[in-house]
Scaffold this motif. Structure first.
Motif, PDB file in Angstrom:
ATOM      1  N   ALA A  87       0.847  -1.191   0.000  1.00  0.00           N
ATOM      2  CA  ALA A  87       0.000   0.000   0.000  1.00  0.00           C
ATOM      3  C   ALA A  87       0.882   1.240   0.000  1.00  0.00           C
ATOM      4  N   LEU A  88       0.655   2.128  -0.960  1.00  0.00           N
ATOM      5  CA  LEU A  88       1.344   3.409  -1.024  1.00  0.00           C
ATOM      6  C   LEU A  88       0.354   4.472  -0.559  1.00  0.00           C
ATOM      7  N   VAL A  89       0.673   5.113   0.576  1.00  0.00           N
ATOM      8  CA  VAL A  89      -0.306   5.933   1.292  1.00  0.00           C
ATOM      9  C   VAL A  89       0.112   7.403   1.242  1.00  0.00           C
ATOM     10  N   SER A  90      -0.777   8.248   0.742  1.00  0.00           N
ATOM     11  CA  SER A  90      -0.573   9.697   0.737  1.00  0.00           C
ATOM     12  C   SER A  90      -1.774  10.342   1.425  1.00  0.00           C
ATOM     13  N   PRO A  91      -1.757  11.640   1.675  1.00  0.00           N
ATOM     14  CA  PRO A  91      -2.897  12.272   2.356  1.00  0.00           C
ATOM     15  C   PRO A  91      -4.192  12.247   1.551  1.00  0.00           C
ATOM     16  N   THR A  92      -4.100  12.030   0.239  1.00  0.00           N
ATOM     17  CA  THR A  92      -5.295  12.108  -0.613  1.00  0.00           C
ATOM     18  C   THR A  92      -5.742  10.780  -1.201  1.00  0.00           C
ATOM     19  N   LYS A  93      -4.870   9.751  -1.145  1.00  0.00           N
ATOM     20  CA  LYS A  93      -5.254   8.466  -1.727  1.00  0.00           C
ATOM     21  C   LYS A  93      -4.375   7.351  -1.191  1.00  0.00           C
ATOM     22  N   VAL A  94      -4.882   6.128  -1.347  1.00  0.00           N
ATOM     23  CA  VAL A  94      -4.119   4.926  -1.015  1.00  0.00           C
ATOM     24  C   VAL A  94      -4.086   4.047  -2.255  1.00  0.00           C
ATOM     25  N   ASP A  95      -2.872   3.776  -2.761  1.00  0.00           N
ATOM     26  CA  ASP A  95      -2.692   2.863  -3.891  1.00  0.00           C
ATOM     27  C   ASP A  95      -2.463   1.462  -3.330  1.00  0.00           C
ATOM     28  N   LEU A  96      -3.347   0.531  -3.643  1.00  0.00           N
ATOM     29  CA  LEU A  96      -3.199  -0.873  -3.256  1.00  0.00           C
ATOM     30  C   LEU A  96      -2.715  -1.668  -4.456  1.00  0.00           C
ATOM     31  N   LEU A  97      -1.690  -2.504  -4.241  1.00  0.00           N
ATOM     32  CA  LEU A  97      -1.134  -3.326  -5.324  1.00  0.00           C
ATOM     33  C   LEU A  97      -0.940  -4.738  -4.822  1.00  0.00           C
ATOM     34  N   TRP A  98      -1.220  -5.722  -5.677  1.00  0.00           N
ATOM     35  CA  TRP A  98      -1.098  -7.125  -5.288  1.00  0.00           C
ATOM     36  C   TRP A  98      -0.693  -7.962  -6.500  1.00  0.00           C
ATOM     37  N   PRO A  99      -0.201  -9.196  -6.273  1.00  0.00           N
ATOM     38  CA  PRO A  99       0.261 -10.045  -7.387  1.00  0.00           C
ATOM     39  C   PRO A  99      -0.885 -10.479  -8.294  1.00  0.00           C
ATOM     40  N   ASP A 100      -0.545 -10.747  -9.531  1.00  0.00           N
ATOM     41  CA  ASP A 100      -1.526 -11.268 -10.493  1.00  0.00           C
ATOM     42  C   ASP A 100      -1.722 -12.757 -10.227  1.00  0.00           C
ATOM     43  N   MET A 101      -2.888 -13.124  -9.706  1.00  0.00           N
ATOM     44  CA  MET A 101      -3.199 -14.515  -9.382  1.00  0.00           C
ATOM     45  C   MET A 101      -4.069 -15.161 -10.450  1.00  0.00           C
ATOM     46  N   GLY A 102      -4.373 -14.426 -11.510  1.00  0.00           N
ATOM     47  CA  GLY A 102      -5.263 -14.952 -12.534  1.00  0.00           C
ATOM     48  C   GLY A 102      -6.696 -15.046 -12.068  1.00  0.00           C
ATOM     49  N   ALA A 103      -7.061 -14.197 -11.104  1.00  0.00           N
ATOM     50  CA  ALA A 103      -8.398 -14.258 -10.525  1.00  0.00           C
ATOM     51  C   ALA A 103      -9.417 -13.562 -11.421  1.00  0.00           C
ATOM     52  N   ALA A 104     -10.585 -14.176 -11.554  1.00  0.00           N
ATOM     53  CA  ALA A 104     -11.656 -13.556 -12.322  1.00  0.00           C
ATOM     54  C   ALA A 104     -12.296 -12.411 -11.549  1.00  0.00           C
ATOM     55  N   ARG A 105     -12.359 -12.544 -10.219  1.00  0.00           N
ATOM     56  CA  ARG A 105     -12.953 -11.526  -9.356  1.00  0.00           C
ATOM     57  C   ARG A 105     -12.026 -11.239  -8.185  1.00  0.00           C
ATOM     58  N   THR A 106     -11.897  -9.966  -7.859  1.00  0.00           N
ATOM     59  CA  THR A 106     -11.136  -9.538  -6.693  1.00  0.00           C
ATOM     60  C   THR A 106     -11.982  -8.538  -5.925  1.00  0.00           C
ATOM     61  N   TYR A 107     -12.009  -8.664  -4.608  1.00  0.00           N
ATOM     62  CA  TYR A 107     -12.847  -7.815  -3.767  1.00  0.00           C
ATOM     63  C   TYR A 107     -11.972  -6.968  -2.853  1.00  0.00           C
TER      64      TYR A 107
END
Length: 412
Positions: A98-118
């Protein structure tokens, strides 16, 4: 964009009390669906790489032993804080950030080949994604603390399925009578939002995370199964004598970190001593018989706990990874006619409070539940709770699909 070194000492103008928890929660309609421009990974030498588009950025770790893979980042919009604590894992599938700034949070995760991510924030669903591997939350408040959870499921390969499916189940999967099993992956990442984009505010946010991590001497993870009802059916012949009316006693409880269980598996990570310990048990099974209209205990036996196994896949002073496998059969049933309780997963936990739960799957009976808590936390966090889909799922003629185990903001 450049990444700068953070001193382990807090500037006099910054205080750890500058960051206070904010309890507000939002609905999914309040958050814009936006992908991140950043990409974060570890190279083959174990070095963290960050790219802003095509541009590679130099990385230097924060100078705090309790917070490996935390960085201060100078972006075009100002200074931000990277929580990359899961990047310490040797397994690429654990490495969310997670890259966190005062105005937004960028979430990044590995490519698991998932059809749906929540995507969840403080257990509120923010978004449902279709194959993306990043998400930007712009609906945040400066000076807040949030708990983000990203969860997905991925179909297993034939080799992965063959590790646990029976030959009968494999034939049914090939014939299309059962679904191809999918396993769940969940990443949990806390985020402390700086009050502004100055270096002082970002360092203060980092020190809040460092103070919380320093107070944690251990973290415990529990995975349990139980029969919610007071009783459960006993299949005639397979689990009983050929004549008579029989039933099993249940655990007679709801979701709980305590109470009786069918199976119990515990992993404790001791950060101070860099040790990992395990605990396991199996509840006794009691069969009751109806005699002259009254149910009486007829037989009690306890299955061996040898079917609950663990593997320490790595432990340090700031992170640990454990594999858990549960295969336990009713000791009063014929194993040729019945199937065992089954569940498996790999859990990666960091001292800073992040975690990942991957390759998590179960046979959908009975209730399954997992919890996690650090020693300095007052309450347990529920990662998932799954209900019993029917005791018929434990017959050898199994027509029940396997279920992935993912985080959910309710239990089902």
């Amino acid at each position: 964009m450049t990444i700068l070194f953070i001193s382990s000492s807090l500037p006099a103008s910054a205080s750890v009390t500058d960051i206070e928890p904010v309890a507000n929660q939002i609905s999914s309609t309040d958050t814009q669906h936006e992908e991140s421009d950043f990409a974060i990974k570890k190279d083959r030498h174990g070095n963290v790489e960050i790219r802003d588009g095509e541009n590679l950025v130099d990385v230097q770790e924060i100078a705090s032993a309790a917070l490996p893979d935390f960085f201060k980042v100078e972006t075009e919009d100002g200074t931000a804080l990277l929580n990359g604590s899961l990047l310490e894992s040797k397994n690429p599938e654990d490495r969310a950030a997670a890259l966190v700034s005062p105005t937004k949070v960028d979430l990044l995760w590995p490519d698991m080949g998932a059809a749906r991510t929540y995507i969840y924030r403080d257990e509120v669903l923010l978004a449902t994604l279709n194959g993306e591997t990043s998400f930007v939350d712009t609906s945040i408040n400066p000076g807040s603390k949030y708990e983000y959870t990203v969860t997905a499921e991925t179909p297993l390969s034939r080799d992965e399925m063959n590790e646990f499916v029976t030959s009968d189940e494999a034939e049914r999967i090939d014939a299309g009578e059962m679904e191809v099993p999918s396993a769940g992956t969940t990443w949990g990442i806390p985020a402390t939002v700086p009050k502004d984009s100055t270096d002082v505010a970002v360092v203060a946010a980092a020190q809040v995370a460092a103070k919380a991590a320093a107070a944690r001497t251990s973290t415990e993870f529990r995975y349990k199964t139980f029969i919610a009802g007071a009783t459960a059916p006993a299949p005639q012949g397979a689990c009983t004598p050929p004549i008579g009316s029989y039933r099993f006693k249940g655990d007679n409880r709801s979701w709980s970190t305590g109470g009786s269980n069918r199976t119990y598996a515990r992993v404790t990570m001791d950060w101070s001593n860099k040790t990992m310990t395990f605990g396991k048990s199996v509840g006794s099974t009691t069969r009751q018989k109806k005699v002259s209209g009254v149910w009486k205990n007829e037989s009690t036996k306890t299955a061996s706990a040898s079917g609950i196994t663990f593997k320490n896949q790595g432990m340090s002073s700031t992170s640990g990874t454990a594999y858990i496998n549960v295969v336990v059969t009713n000791p009063l049933c014929n194993t040729a006619a019945t199937l065992p309780i089954f569940g498996r997963m790999t859990v990666n936990i960091t001292k800073s409070g992040s975690f990942s739960l991957r390759n998590a799957i179960r046979r959908p009976v009975p209730h399954h539940e997992t919890y996690i808590k650090a020693n300095n936390q007052s309450s347990w966090k529920t990662i998932f709770g799954r209900t019993n889909k029917g005791f018929g799922c434990l017959t050898r003629v199994n027509v029940c699909n396997y279920e992935s185990l993912n985080f959910d903001n309710g239990r089902y």
